[in-house]
Design a protein around this motif. Structure first.
Motif, PDB file in Angstrom:
ATOM      1  N   MET A   1       4.217   7.979   6.265  1.00 25.44           N
ATOM      2  CA  MET A   1       4.271   6.993   5.187  1.00 25.44           C
ATOM      3  C   MET A   1       2.900   6.855   4.534  1.00 25.44           C
ATOM      4  SD  MET A   1       5.377   2.969   5.397  1.00 25.44           S
ATOM      5  CE  MET A   1       7.067   3.367   5.851  1.00 25.44           C
ATOM      6  N   THR A   2       2.875   6.802   3.220  1.00 28.02           N
ATOM      7  CA  THR A   2       1.631   6.615   2.487  1.00 28.02           C
ATOM      8  C   THR A   2       1.041   5.244   2.800  1.00 28.02           C
ATOM      9  OG1 THR A   2       2.408   8.035   0.697  1.00 28.02           O
ATOM     10  CG2 THR A   2       0.582   6.551   0.193  1.00 28.02           C
ATOM     11  N   SER A   3      -0.246   5.225   3.144  1.00 25.15           N
ATOM     12  CA  SER A   3      -0.903   3.992   3.573  1.00 25.15           C
ATOM     13  C   SER A   3      -2.001   3.584   2.587  1.00 25.15           C
ATOM     14  CB  SER A   3      -1.520   4.189   4.956  1.00 25.15           C
ATOM     15  OG  SER A   3      -2.264   3.060   5.362  1.00 25.15           O
ATOM     16  N   ILE A   4      -1.988   2.315   2.193  1.00 23.59           N
ATOM     17  CA  ILE A   4      -2.948   1.794   1.227  1.00 23.59           C
ATOM     18  C   ILE A   4      -3.618   0.535   1.772  1.00 23.59           C
ATOM     19  CG2 ILE A   4      -3.240   0.777  -1.072  1.00 23.59           C
ATOM     20  CD1 ILE A   4      -1.084   2.545  -2.094  1.00 23.59           C
ATOM     21  N   LEU A   5      -4.944   0.472   1.601  1.00 22.05           N
ATOM     22  CA  LEU A   5      -5.703  -0.733   1.924  1.00 22.05           C
ATOM     23  C   LEU A   5      -6.008  -1.489   0.640  1.00 22.05           C
ATOM     24  CD1 LEU A   5      -8.418   0.579   4.438  1.00 22.05           C
ATOM     25  CD2 LEU A   5      -6.334  -0.698   4.999  1.00 22.05           C
ATOM     26  N   HIS A   6      -5.686  -2.766   0.606  1.00 22.77           N
ATOM     27  CA  HIS A   6      -6.097  -3.638  -0.489  1.00 22.77           C
ATOM     28  C   HIS A   6      -7.325  -4.411  -0.025  1.00 22.77           C
ATOM     29  CE1 HIS A   6      -2.383  -3.394  -3.015  1.00 22.77           C
ATOM     30  NE2 HIS A   6      -1.819  -3.127  -1.849  1.00 22.77           N
ATOM     31  N   ALA A  36       4.909  -1.139  -3.451  1.00 24.92           N
ATOM     32  CA  ALA A  36       6.083  -1.492  -2.643  1.00 24.92           C
ATOM     33  C   ALA A  36       7.327  -0.765  -3.144  1.00 24.92           C
ATOM     34  CB  ALA A  36       6.304  -3.002  -2.668  1.00 24.92           C
ATOM     35  N   GLU A  37       7.445  -0.627  -4.462  1.00 27.70           N
ATOM     36  CA  GLU A  37       8.591   0.082  -5.036  1.00 27.70           C
ATOM     37  C   GLU A  37       8.661   1.526  -4.542  1.00 27.70           C
ATOM     38  OE1 GLU A  37       8.006  -0.231  -9.202  1.00 27.70           O
ATOM     39  OE2 GLU A  37       8.631  -2.347  -9.321  1.00 27.70           O
ATOM     40  N   ARG A  38       7.535   2.078  -4.198  1.00 26.54           N
ATOM     41  CA  ARG A  38       7.475   3.465  -3.731  1.00 26.54           C
ATOM     42  C   ARG A  38       7.477   3.576  -2.216  1.00 26.54           C
ATOM     43  NH1 ARG A  38       5.700   2.764  -8.600  1.00 26.54           N
ATOM     44  NH2 ARG A  38       5.649   4.426 -10.147  1.00 26.54           N
ATOM     45  N   ALA A  92     -10.692   4.244   8.520  1.00 30.96           N
ATOM     46  CA  ALA A  92     -10.175   4.993   7.371  1.00 30.96           C
ATOM     47  C   ALA A  92      -9.170   6.056   7.788  1.00 30.96           C
ATOM     48  CB  ALA A  92     -11.323   5.652   6.622  1.00 30.96           C
ATOM     49  N   GLU A  93      -9.048   6.292   9.073  1.00 38.07           N
ATOM     50  CA  GLU A  93      -8.141   7.337   9.556  1.00 38.07           C
ATOM     51  C   GLU A  93      -6.700   7.015   9.156  1.00 38.07           C
ATOM     52  OE1 GLU A  93      -6.917   9.640  13.719  1.00 38.07           O
ATOM     53  OE2 GLU A  93      -8.448   8.072  13.713  1.00 38.07           O
ATOM     54  N   GLY A  94      -6.040   7.967   8.540  1.00 38.75           N
ATOM     55  CA  GLY A  94      -4.652   7.803   8.150  1.00 38.75           C
ATOM     56  C   GLY A  94      -4.445   7.002   6.877  1.00 38.75           C
ATOM     57  N   VAL A  95      -5.528   6.587   6.224  1.00 37.62           N
ATOM     58  CA  VAL A  95      -5.424   5.816   4.987  1.00 37.62           C
ATOM     59  C   VAL A  95      -5.458   6.770   3.791  1.00 37.62           C
ATOM     60  CG1 VAL A  95      -6.487   4.059   3.528  1.00 37.62           C
ATOM     61  CG2 VAL A  95      -6.497   3.788   6.017  1.00 37.62           C
ATOM     62  N   ASP A  96      -4.482   6.636   2.912  1.00 37.63           N
ATOM     63  CA  ASP A  96      -4.380   7.535   1.758  1.00 37.63           C
ATOM     64  C   ASP A  96      -5.073   7.006   0.516  1.00 37.63           C
ATOM     65  OD1 ASP A  96      -2.431   9.615   2.864  1.00 37.63           O
ATOM     66  OD2 ASP A  96      -1.370   7.733   3.250  1.00 37.63           O
ATOM     67  N   ALA A  97      -5.225   5.675   0.431  1.00 37.68           N
ATOM     68  CA  ALA A  97      -5.852   5.092  -0.759  1.00 37.68           C
ATOM     69  C   ALA A  97      -6.416   3.724  -0.432  1.00 37.68           C
ATOM     70  CB  ALA A  97      -4.841   4.973  -1.898  1.00 37.68           C
ATOM     71  N   THR A 218      -3.364   0.774 -13.933  1.00 39.49           N
ATOM     72  CA  THR A 218      -4.246   1.404 -12.942  1.00 39.49           C
ATOM     73  C   THR A 218      -3.474   1.738 -11.666  1.00 39.49           C
ATOM     74  OG1 THR A 218      -6.068   0.077 -13.830  1.00 39.49           O
ATOM     75  CG2 THR A 218      -6.475   1.219 -11.766  1.00 39.49           C
ATOM     76  N   ALA A 219      -2.664   0.787 -11.216  1.00 39.76           N
ATOM     77  CA  ALA A 219      -1.873   1.017 -10.003  1.00 39.76           C
ATOM     78  C   ALA A 219      -0.867   2.151 -10.206  1.00 39.76           C
ATOM     79  CB  ALA A 219      -1.147  -0.261  -9.606  1.00 39.76           C
ATOM     80  N   LYS A 220      -0.328   2.270 -11.414  1.00 40.99           N
ATOM     81  CA  LYS A 220       0.598   3.367 -11.684  1.00 40.99           C
ATOM     82  C   LYS A 220      -0.113   4.715 -11.594  1.00 40.99           C
ATOM     83  CE  LYS A 220       3.987   0.860 -14.504  1.00 40.99           C
ATOM     84  NZ  LYS A 220       4.574   0.693 -15.855  1.00 40.99           N
ATOM     85  N   LEU A 221      -1.365   4.765 -12.050  1.00 42.71           N
ATOM     86  CA  LEU A 221      -2.141   6.015 -11.925  1.00 42.71           C
ATOM     87  C   LEU A 221      -2.365   6.338 -10.455  1.00 42.71           C
ATOM     88  CD1 LEU A 221      -4.931   5.775 -14.676  1.00 42.71           C
ATOM     89  CD2 LEU A 221      -2.921   7.268 -14.648  1.00 42.71           C
ATOM     90  N   VAL A 222      -2.643   5.320  -9.643  1.00 42.93           N
ATOM     91  CA  VAL A 222      -2.828   5.546  -8.208  1.00 42.93           C
ATOM     92  C   VAL A 222      -1.537   6.081  -7.589  1.00 42.93           C
ATOM     93  CG1 VAL A 222      -3.290   4.418  -5.997  1.00 42.93           C
ATOM     94  CG2 VAL A 222      -4.629   3.785  -8.012  1.00 42.93           C
ATOM     95  N   ALA A 223      -0.417   5.456  -7.927  1.00 44.80           N
ATOM     96  CA  ALA A 223       0.867   5.886  -7.374  1.00 44.80           C
ATOM     97  C   ALA A 223       1.195   7.316  -7.764  1.00 44.80           C
ATOM     98  CB  ALA A 223       1.974   4.949  -7.830  1.00 44.80           C
ATOM     99  N   GLU A 224       0.905   7.661  -9.028  1.00 40.86           N
ATOM    100  CA  GLU A 224       1.137   9.029  -9.482  1.00 40.86           C
ATOM    101  C   GLU A 224       0.249  10.023  -8.738  1.00 40.86           C
ATOM    102  OE1 GLU A 224       0.439   8.875 -13.666  1.00 40.86           O
ATOM    103  OE2 GLU A 224       2.190   7.590 -14.073  1.00 40.86           O
ATOM    104  N   ALA A 225      -0.980   9.630  -8.517  1.00 42.32           N
ATOM    105  CA  ALA A 225      -1.918  10.517  -7.808  1.00 42.32           C
ATOM    106  C   ALA A 225      -1.489  10.744  -6.366  1.00 42.32           C
ATOM    107  CB  ALA A 225      -3.315   9.920  -7.849  1.00 42.32           C
ATOM    108  N   LEU A 226      -0.796   9.779  -5.795  1.00 40.56           N
ATOM    109  CA  LEU A 226      -0.354   9.884  -4.400  1.00 40.56           C
ATOM    110  C   LEU A 226       0.989  10.588  -4.259  1.00 40.56           C
ATOM    111  CD1 LEU A 226      -1.310   6.305  -3.203  1.00 40.56           C
ATOM    112  CD2 LEU A 226      -2.394   8.435  -2.464  1.00 40.56           C
ATOM    113  N   SER A 227       1.668  10.809  -5.378  1.00 42.85           N
ATOM    114  CA  SER A 227       2.998  11.404  -5.319  1.00 42.85           C
ATOM    115  C   SER A 227       2.893  12.886  -4.962  1.00 42.85           C
ATOM    116  CB  SER A 227       3.705  11.244  -6.672  1.00 42.85           C
ATOM    117  OG  SER A 227       3.889   9.884  -6.963  1.00 42.85           O
TER     118      SER A 227
END
Length: 227
Positions: A1-6, A36-38, A92-97, A218-227
């Motif tokens: 699963m893609t993992s993100i830190l806020h 969350a949608e993704r 940072a291990e396992g964190v994608d963004a 900006t978040a949409k660009l991040v989501a696209e980059a992670l796709s």
């Protein structure tokens, strides 16, 4: 699963209790909804950990939009801001963004936090996405890569501008001009022709947004980059 830190601020004021600030809530909520949608896994951290103060200006309309309003009315979501994990306890291990949300509080507790710098550097050098919106880029201002260079050096970025600070009437309260400081670290700063309109910039795996209105794009660009 893609993992993100806020990453969110826990600084409550402009170094003056009579001038409160904190997190600009919609800069977190818009990104959270898109991720969350993704189906991305999401966690909220902060420099010191603990309670997250909310900028009062972000709690009034029109800044308090449907996204922020829904979060404020959700006890489970609000609980996530009640006791955040300190960055020192996060790997940072396992964190994608990583996503640095803004609010003027970020100008006080983001720039010199060694653990935020560590996380950004390790995620970036592992090929993950490093992103920020509005004053969130204060968390990347002093981040250096393993070769000693600034993360911003020779890269295109954007963020809250000095003109926007003046228009927001906080230019006398902020501790520094973050736009100028980013440029001093080699950033190729890009901004919209008009203040307060959505604007985002991607330079490889570094993605930044200019102001609160830019959180969604900006978040949409991040989501696209992670796709």
């Amino acid at each position: 699963m893609t993992s993100i830190l806020h990453v969110v601020t826990t600084a409550p004021d402009f170094n003056d209790p009579s001038e409160p600030t904190g997190l600009w809530l919609s800069e977190l909520t818009h990104a959270w909804e898109i991720f969350a949608e993704r189906g991305f896994e999401q966690r909220i951290i902060s420099p010191a950990g603990g309670f997250v103060p909310l900028d009062e200006r972000a709690l009034r309309f029109p800044a308090r939009d449907a996204s922020a309003d829904a979060w404020l009315k959700d006890p489970e979501k609000m609980a996530l801001l009640g006791n955040t994990t300190p960055a020192s306890e996060v790997s940072a291990e396992g964190v994608d963004a990583i996503w640095f949300a803004g609010g003027h509080g970020a100008m006080f507790d983001f720039p010199d936090d060694a653990d935020l710098q560590r996380l950004a550097r390790e995620i970036f050098e592992a090929g993950g996405i490093v992103s920020a919106v509005c004053h969130g880029y204060c968390g990347l201002l002093n981040t250096r890569l393993s070769d000693g260079s600034y993360l911003f050096d020779s890269r295109e970025i954007t963020g809250f501008t000095w003109a926007e600070e003046k228009l927001a009437r906080v230019d006398k309260l902020v501790p520094f001009d973050v736009e100028a400081e980013a440029k001093a670290r080699g950033a190729r700063f890009r901004k919209a022709k008009l203040p307060f309109v959505p604007h985002a910039v991607r330079d490889g795996n570094l993605i930044t947004g200019q102001n609160p209105a830019s959180a969604k794009v900006t978040a949409k660009l991040v989501a696209e980059a992670l796709s």
